[in-house]
Design a protein around this motif. Sequence first.
Motif, PDB file in Angstrom:
ATOM      1  N   CYS A  82       0.833  -0.985  -0.078  1.00  0.00           N
ATOM      2  CA  CYS A  82      -0.092  -0.040  -0.133  1.00  0.00           C
ATOM      3  C   CYS A  82       0.924   1.192   0.002  1.00  0.00           C
ATOM      4  O   CYS A  82       0.487   2.353  -0.697  1.00  0.00           O
ATOM      5  N   TYR A  83       2.090   1.226   0.855  1.00  0.00           N
ATOM      6  CA  TYR A  83       2.853   2.386   0.802  1.00  0.00           C
ATOM      7  C   TYR A  83       3.519   2.663  -0.416  1.00  0.00           C
ATOM      8  O   TYR A  83       3.571   3.636  -1.077  1.00  0.00           O
ATOM      9  N   LYS A  84       4.155   1.650  -1.064  1.00  0.00           N
ATOM     10  CA  LYS A  84       4.675   1.712  -2.461  1.00  0.00           C
ATOM     11  C   LYS A  84       3.558   2.065  -3.484  1.00  0.00           C
ATOM     12  O   LYS A  84       3.965   2.972  -4.380  1.00  0.00           O
ATOM     13  N   TRP A  85       2.411   1.707  -3.418  1.00  0.00           N
ATOM     14  CA  TRP A  85       1.303   2.010  -4.366  1.00  0.00           C
ATOM     15  C   TRP A  85       1.033   3.568  -4.335  1.00  0.00           C
ATOM     16  O   TRP A  85       0.820   4.437  -5.152  1.00  0.00           O
ATOM     17  N   ASP A  90       1.608   9.082  -6.266  1.00  0.00           N
ATOM     18  CA  ASP A  90       1.957  10.509  -6.118  1.00  0.00           C
ATOM     19  C   ASP A  90       2.922  10.902  -7.328  1.00  0.00           C
ATOM     20  O   ASP A  90       2.910  11.957  -7.637  1.00  0.00           O
ATOM     21  N   GLU A  91       3.777  10.071  -7.586  1.00  0.00           N
ATOM     22  CA  GLU A  91       4.604  10.420  -8.717  1.00  0.00           C
ATOM     23  C   GLU A  91       4.175  10.686 -10.117  1.00  0.00           C
ATOM     24  O   GLU A  91       4.101  11.561 -10.648  1.00  0.00           O
ATOM     25  N   PHE A  92       2.824   9.898 -10.407  1.00  0.00           N
ATOM     26  CA  PHE A  92       2.079  10.003 -11.247  1.00  0.00           C
ATOM     27  C   PHE A  92       1.331  11.488 -11.435  1.00  0.00           C
ATOM     28  O   PHE A  92       1.197  12.329 -12.331  1.00  0.00           O
ATOM     29  N   TYR A  93       0.977  11.837 -10.359  1.00  0.00           N
ATOM     30  CA  TYR A  93       0.354  13.274  -9.925  1.00  0.00           C
ATOM     31  C   TYR A  93       1.121  14.332 -10.120  1.00  0.00           C
ATOM     32  O   TYR A  93       1.098  15.433 -10.753  1.00  0.00           O
ATOM     33  N   GLU A  94       2.518  14.039  -9.672  1.00  0.00           N
ATOM     34  CA  GLU A  94       3.615  15.116 -10.135  1.00  0.00           C
ATOM     35  C   GLU A  94       3.942  15.246 -11.403  1.00  0.00           C
ATOM     36  O   GLU A  94       4.111  16.225 -11.963  1.00  0.00           O
TER      37      GLU A  94
END
Length: 98
Positions: A82-85, A90-94
């Motif tokens: 869950c943490y990795k997901w 977050d990276e995709f949002y950035e």
Amino acid sequence: MAFFLQKSSIANHFRSSHRKTEGSLAVPNRAFHVELGDREKALLAKDPSLKRFKSYKKSVWRLKRIGDVLTIVVVAGKASVCYKWNEVVDEFYEVGKL
């Protein structure tokens, strides 16, 4: 609801029976202790022929411990996934892909 309980005959019955036993000597709910007879003692005695059907404490303890460890591993694995997901999202949002 409270009004109904105050006026009902069931509630009055319980209240009146409670008042009767308050002042008088009430009979205890528990019975007196009675020694076991010979038959009861024989039934409760350990039977060596049944020993092979009983589980041993050490093996049961080990099995319980293995189950506890497996539970912890599964929960920790799920938490890390869950943490990795969340990091990936977050990276995709950035980047602006999502």
